[in-house]
Design an enzyme around this catalytic site. Structure first.
Site, mmCIF file in Angstrom:
data_model
loop_
_atom_site.group_PDB
_atom_site.id
_atom_site.type_symbol
_atom_site.label_atom_id
_atom_site.label_comp_id
_atom_site.label_asym_id
_atom_site.label_seq_id
_atom_site.Cartn_x
_atom_site.Cartn_y
_atom_site.Cartn_z
ATOM 1 N N HIS A 166 19.019 13.154 -3.787
ATOM 2 C CA HIS A 166 18.892 14.471 -3.145
ATOM 3 C C HIS A 166 20.240 15.189 -2.978
ATOM 4 C CE1 HIS A 166 17.040 17.674 -1.055
ATOM 5 N NE2 HIS A 166 16.172 17.002 -0.327
ATOM 6 N N ASP A 385 5.378 23.135 -17.476
ATOM 7 C CA ASP A 385 4.535 22.923 -18.656
ATOM 8 C C ASP A 385 5.379 22.315 -19.769
ATOM 9 O OD1 ASP A 385 2.942 23.050 -20.906
ATOM 10 O OD2 ASP A 385 2.635 25.230 -20.843
#
Length: 463
Positions: A166, A385
């Protein structure tokens, strides 16, 4: 308030983890993280997960090979991700851009996508198999900064799980990188967004001079055992569609009813119901920490965070209240406190946090009697996608944040089994407290009696 197919059992066969290195030459250099990036509360690996259906137009394409190749090419542009973290003086983190690469695991599972149920949401069955913690890979220093696992399913669909250190990026930064991978996987020559490092924008001033109270970093002793072991927790997910949000909003004072955002309405509700459920002493100070993104903030010009910046660009502003006041007051009290806390965040607030980090040795945000909410509804995980279309589910793999159980929830975009768009919020509480939380939330989900005529219009505008 549905859960996943919790009883689902399946076998995952994994190949040995490998390192995927950048597909071309990259600079060898040491790049310092910002003083927002390397605070103690971000020194952990965070998992996200994407579920994809089979797509006949992809023919026999192997998703593992497609993603692996695209990751290698994306790392040329985002080469710091292929490096390793080092700690300098004063706990300062820097990434050594060694080009060693990121971890990649190819796997197959004897399960079909539909076996996971119509409404995919955390907690997911078999998660430890779908994002395998390679031994020795989850340290902060000297380990790969990203881990990918592509698991092919028996139906021709696949699951992409990604684990990120992170300190390197926030949700928006990770989505920016994964969008680059997706574009390259679909045949683009280069990412459409140019990555911007510029971590010096969020460095502390010299000398540091914090300009805000920053009660999110108060040092609070856990005198009453309020941090509960994960083994004692109940996990539930709660769905809030337009009807549910409108019902909660109907309990607010008329002015706040119109001005409060959906995040503020839901976060105030969760804070109030959770506090009632945990039943702390009336004088206990409770904290509601809100993740607020500083991108596109109030300040323009050179001080603004530029497009393409993929570091951590958010703050943890906190609403504070005595437990007794939170429980006894109407919902508007909690929502107003959340709204006020959020309004403080701009670039100056971020610089103040950076100053505090350096001044106080990069402390962790307060977790004692605290609850944290992070809104990922606009992060873009659902738009990724790789050639197989948009995911059936995309977003956080777990309900909580970091290594501390029960103190955090994500707000995740979600379509329920009836096809209704909304937000799903995983919640983790001790068993008896969870029952009380459900009861309290149920009261707010019944529209207030003074707005029956307005309710249909409120549903239309709720989300």
């Amino acid at each position: 308030m549905a859960g996943p197919a919790a009883s689902l059992r399946f076998t995952v066969r994994r190949k040995a983890a490998e390192l995927v290195t950048p597909a071309g030459p990259t600079p060898r250099e040491l790049k310092r993280l910002s003083d927002i990036d390397d605070q103690d509360g971000l020194r952990f690996h965070i998992p996200v997960i994407q579920f994809y259906r089979r797509d006949a137009s992809m023919g026999g394409s192997d998703p593992a090979a497609v993603v692996r190749d695209a990751v290698a090419r994306a790392l040329v542009h985002y080469y710091p991700f292929a490096g390793r973290l080092r700690e300098l003086e004063g706990r300062k983190l820097a990434v050594d851009c060694t080009g060693e690469g990121v971890l990649f695991i190819e796997a197959d599972a004897d399960v079909r996508l539909e076996h996971f149920g119509d409404a995919l949401q955390p907690p997911f069955p078999g998660l430890e198999e779908l994002i395998f913690d390679v031994p020795g890979s989850s340290e902060v220093l000297g380990t790969p900064l990203l881990l990918f696992q592509v698991t092919r399913l028996a139906c021709g669909g696949f699951i992409l799980a990604v684990r990120l250190m992170h300190t390197m990026a926030d949700a928006q930064g990770l989505v920016q990188f994964l969008s680059a991978v997706a574009e390259l996987a679909r045949g683009a020559a280069a990412p459409s967004v140019r990555p911007v490092w510029d971590r010096e924008l969020l460095e502390a001033r010299n000398p540091p001079r914090p300009g805000f109270a920053h009660r999110e970093y108060d040092e609070v002793p856990d005198t009453k055992g309020t941090i509960v072991p994960l083994d004692d927790m109940a996990h539930r997910s709660f769905f809030f569609g337009a009807r549910e949000v409108a019902a909660i909003r109907s309990h607010l004072a008329p002015g706040l009813r119109k001005r409060a955002t959906t995040f503020e309405v839901l976060t105030g509700s969760l804070w109030k119901c959770r506090t009632v459920a945990l039943a702390p002493d009336a004088d206990e100070v409770m904290r509601m920490i809100c993740i607020v993104n500083a991108r596109g903030g109030k300040q323009g010009g050179a001080s603004a965070i530029p497009a393409g910046y993929y570091g951590n660009a958010f703050a943890f502003p906190v609403a504070v209240s005595a437990s007794g006041d939170l429980c006894a007051n109407p919902l508007s009290y909690a929502v107003k406190l959340v709204k006020e806390a959020k309004s403080e965040v701009d670039v100056e607030y971020m610089r103040s946090v950076a100053d505090l980090m350096v001044q106080r040795g990069r402390p962790h945000f307060t977790v004692v009697r605290a609850y944290l909410a992070s809104d990922v509804t606009k992060a873009g995980f659902g738009d990724l996608d790789f050639g197989w279309g948009r995911p059936v589910y995309g977003g956080p793999a777990k309900g909580g944040v970091g290594a501390i159980p029960g103190v955090a929830s994500f707000l995740i975009p979600f379509k329920n089994g009836k096809g209704e768009d909304g937000i799903v919020i995983p919640m983790c509480l001790p068993g008896p407290a969870m029952d009380k939380f459900v009861e309290e939330m149920g009261k707010l989900l019944r529209p207030a009696v003074d707005v029956p005529d307005m309710f249909p219009a409120m549903i239309k505008s709720a989300l």
